[in-house]
Write an enzyme that holds these catalytic residues in place. Structure first.
Site, PDB file in Angstrom:
ATOM      1  CB  ALA A   1      -0.892  -0.090   1.272  1.00 45.56           C
ATOM      2  CB  THR A   2       4.199   2.125   1.163  1.00 47.03           C
ATOM      3  OG1 THR A   2       3.953   2.259   2.812  1.00 47.03           O
ATOM      4  CG2 THR A   2       5.221   3.350   0.955  1.00 47.03           C
TER       5      THR A   2
ATOM      6  CB  THR B   1       8.783 -10.181 -13.168  1.00 48.42           C
ATOM      7  OG1 THR B   1       9.622 -10.321 -14.252  1.00 48.42           O
ATOM      8  CG2 THR B   1       8.590 -11.755 -12.784  1.00 48.42           C
TER       9      THR B   1
ATOM     10  CD  GLN C   1      -4.871  -0.605   9.060  1.00 54.38           C
ATOM     11  OE1 GLN C   1      -5.723  -1.493   9.635  1.00 54.38           O
ATOM     12  NE2 GLN C   1      -3.573  -0.375   9.083  1.00 54.38           N
TER      13      GLN C   1
ATOM     14  CB  SER D   1      -1.334  -3.844   1.405  1.00 57.23           C
ATOM     15  OG  SER D   1      -1.404  -4.430   2.772  1.00 57.23           O
ATOM     16  CB  ALA D   2      -1.755  -9.270   0.470  1.00 56.01           C
ATOM     17  CG  HIS D   3       1.148  -6.732   5.261  1.00 51.70           C
ATOM     18  ND1 HIS D   3       1.364  -6.310   6.541  1.00 51.70           N
ATOM     19  CD2 HIS D   3       1.096  -5.564   4.625  1.00 51.70           C
ATOM     20  CE1 HIS D   3       1.597  -5.048   6.594  1.00 51.70           C
ATOM     21  NE2 HIS D   3       1.474  -4.647   5.350  1.00 51.70           N
TER      22      HIS D   3
ATOM     23  CG  ASN E   1      -2.452   4.206  10.330  1.00 46.89           C
ATOM     24  OD1 ASN E   1      -2.937   5.122   9.801  1.00 46.89           O
ATOM     25  ND2 ASN E   1      -1.214   4.151  10.903  1.00 46.89           N
TER      26      ASN E   1
ATOM     27  CB  CYS F   1       9.095   6.696  25.403  1.00 45.63           C
ATOM     28  SG  CYS F   1       9.493   7.951  26.298  1.00 45.63           S
TER      29      CYS F   1
END
Lengths: 130, 420
Positions: B88-89, B258, B198, B218-220, B168, B344
């Site tokens: 997605a980036t 590819t 998301q 995105s897939a992940h 997110n 932090c």
């Protein structure tokens, strides 16, 4: 980021937690308090010293901050016990960095602990001079 | 030392295995059914999908086309509109840079929101340095932007509006259909892009209903493999963007390179599973999230949910535990994978820009924790986490001078702090 064993030890078993205010047998005139940091910055330390005959007989702390900040202030209370005010005022943040193995991003925690010691000593001296 | 300062030890219930993963906004485990689908494409059907003259290529191409259909179906679009990317980036970069480059003669104004993902914000910042004008909308305290707000910011020079479906960090879901309708009513030629990462497979999102031109996924984040994503690019009417990667002209010239066939097959399977299971999964995950929320808030006072609780992803809970710094709480939750908006936890020492944009004070932003519940979490895990969080917060509050001052009725704003 992994924490050093010493940071984890102080975080899990912090030394000298509390305040002399609730300990009734203590003369408020013997106590100096340093309150440093800011909630908006993510860390605030309160360090109290109890001074008897020019020597830090005991110390207490409470800290709002990350694990390294809690560990730095816990260690600071241990270090200053038994020191004279002049000796305690000489403590440098680098000693805390070394002892706790703090990474560069956590050095400000040790600086805050040094500031807290100095602020507590100053507060005590101010009370005495009144 | 008081007993309260001792480390917390809670017996781990049977059926619960540590560590517990509650960080499903950062990534997700690949569903075993997805892995199973992928494996033959590593060792058996390893052809290049662009090879047109042998069976290896044909098999790979057919698998890719099937996956495109599965991904497009979950978006409500057509397989031909799917441009496969590395994630997605890249999709956000391609959408925004590609549209800006193609439309620069039409105008130079882009609208986005302060709470967008960095892959949108940093891309916009780069375009700003190149001479584009960017408007960053500030959401309301609940994290939401309104269609009126977007339209008000539009000018005749506006070429692109980029607003995410779901955030997110805080999980807030924007009124994307109303925003899309408003954008198109104001200027049909202005493109509407959305970062749908998301939301994809978690809440209903349909490219036609939302009138978007470009959508990044995105897939992940959806129990698929890392390293594969897509940009959905509208064909009717045809949306044109310039590529940012040149080469063999793959993906209708919009993204050369590819195709990673096993990842694409996995992406397709993940989308197909979500298509079948989203409705039931939403109910289950939301019930777990609500259980976590109720459990925590019934045990602890002075907790604050960041962002709208109603317009929110089913699995998200972003909550501030006043007077307890976030990283110190993460340390107590060492067997639980969650994340914090505390400074932090980042290299910058700045608290979360998303919480700041909502007007959450820095002192509360430092105390925030993001819980992300997903497909593989269980009720027993949630119950263990509630117990651990409640007792850890109580313990850290007993160490906190701010908590003590609050208990003593001292107004923390009345104190002269020493920022450092």
């Amino acid at each position: 980021m992994a924490y050093s064993d010493k940071v984890i030890d102080h975080y899990e078993n912090p030394r000298n937690v509390g305040t002399f205010k609730t300990e009734t047998d203590i003369d408020a005139g013997e106590v100096g308090t340093g309150l440093v940091g800011a909630p908006a910055c993510g860390d605030v330390m309160r360090l109290e010293i109890r001074v008897v005959d020019g020597t830090i007989a005991d110390a207490r702390f409470k800290t709002f901050g990350c694990g390294s900040a809690i560990a730095s202030s816990s260690l600071a209370t241990e270090m200053i016990k038994g020191m004279t005010l002049d000796q305690a005022a000489q403590i440098k943040n680098t000693q805390i960095v070394e002892e706790l193995n703090l990474p560069p991003v956590k050095i400000h925690c040790s600086v805050l602990a040094e500031d807290a010691i100095k602020a507590a000593i100053e507060d005590y001296k101010k009370k005495r001079s009144k | 030392m008081t007993a309260a300062t001792k480390p917390i030890e809670i017996p781990v219930p049977t059926g619960v295995k540590l560590p517990i993963f509650l960080d499903n906004h950062s990534t997700t485990a690949v569903d075993p059914r997805v892995v199973e689908t992928m494996i033959p494409f590593f060792t058996e059907h390893y052809g290049n999908a662009a090879s047109r003259n042998h069976v290896f290529g044909w098999t790979a191409e057919a698998a890719v086309e099937n996956a495109r259909g599965q991904i497009a179906a979950l978006l409500g679009g057509d397989a031909k509109e799917i441009v496969l990317t590395s994630g997605a980036t890249e999709s956000n970069n391609l959408a925004i840079k590609g549209a800006a480059s193609f439309l620069k003669k039409q105008g130079n104004h882009i609208i986005t929101v302060e709470t967008e993902h960095k892959s949108v914000l940093d891309t916009c910042k780069r375009l700003q340095r190149e001479g584009f004008e960017i408007t960053y909308l500030r959401p309301a305290k609940d994290g939401l932007v309104t269609p009126e707000q977007v339209v008000e910011a539009m000018t005749d020079k506006t070429i692109l509006v980029s607003i995410m479906v779901a955030n997110n960090e805080i999980g807030v879901v924007q009124p994307i259909e109303a925003i899309g309708a408003a954008v198109k009513a104001r200027n049909p030629k202005a493109l509407f892009h959305t970062d749908a990462v998301q939301a994809f497979g978690k809440v209903p999102f349909d490219v036609e209903k939302a009138k978007v031109d470009l959508a990044a996924v995105s897939a992940h984040k959806l129990y698929g493999p890392k390293g594969i994503g897509a940009l959905w690019v509208r064909r009717k009417p045809r949306v044109r963007i310039d590529p940012i990667i040149d080469g063999g002209g793959h993906e209708r010239g919009m993204r050369s390179g590819t195709l990673p066939v096993p990842l694409i097959v996995g992406f397709g399977k993940a989308a197909a599973l979500a298509m079948d299971e989203m409705a039931a999964e939403t109910l289950r995950v939301r019930a777990l999230r609500d259980r976590l929320y109720r459990g925590i808030t019934s045990r602890l006072t002075e907790t604050y949910v960041n962002g709208s609780l109603e317009c929110r992803l089913p699995g998200n809970l972003n909550i501030s535990f006043a007077f307890v710094e976030g990283e110190s709480l993460l340390m107590a939750l060492k067997d639980i994978a969650v994340s914090s908006g505390s400074a932090c936890t980042s290299a910058s020492l700045e608290p979360s820009y998303v919480l700041r944009a909502l007007g959450v004070g820095d002192e509360l932003a430092h105390t925030s924790i993001r819980f992300g519940i997903g497909r593989f979490n269980t009720e027993a895990e949630v119950d263990y986490v509630i117990e651990l969080v409640a007792r850890s917060v109580e313990r850290l509050r007993s160490l906190s001078p701010l908590w003590e001052m609050h208990q003593d009725g001292i107004d923390l704003n009345s104190i002269q702090w020493t920022p450092h």
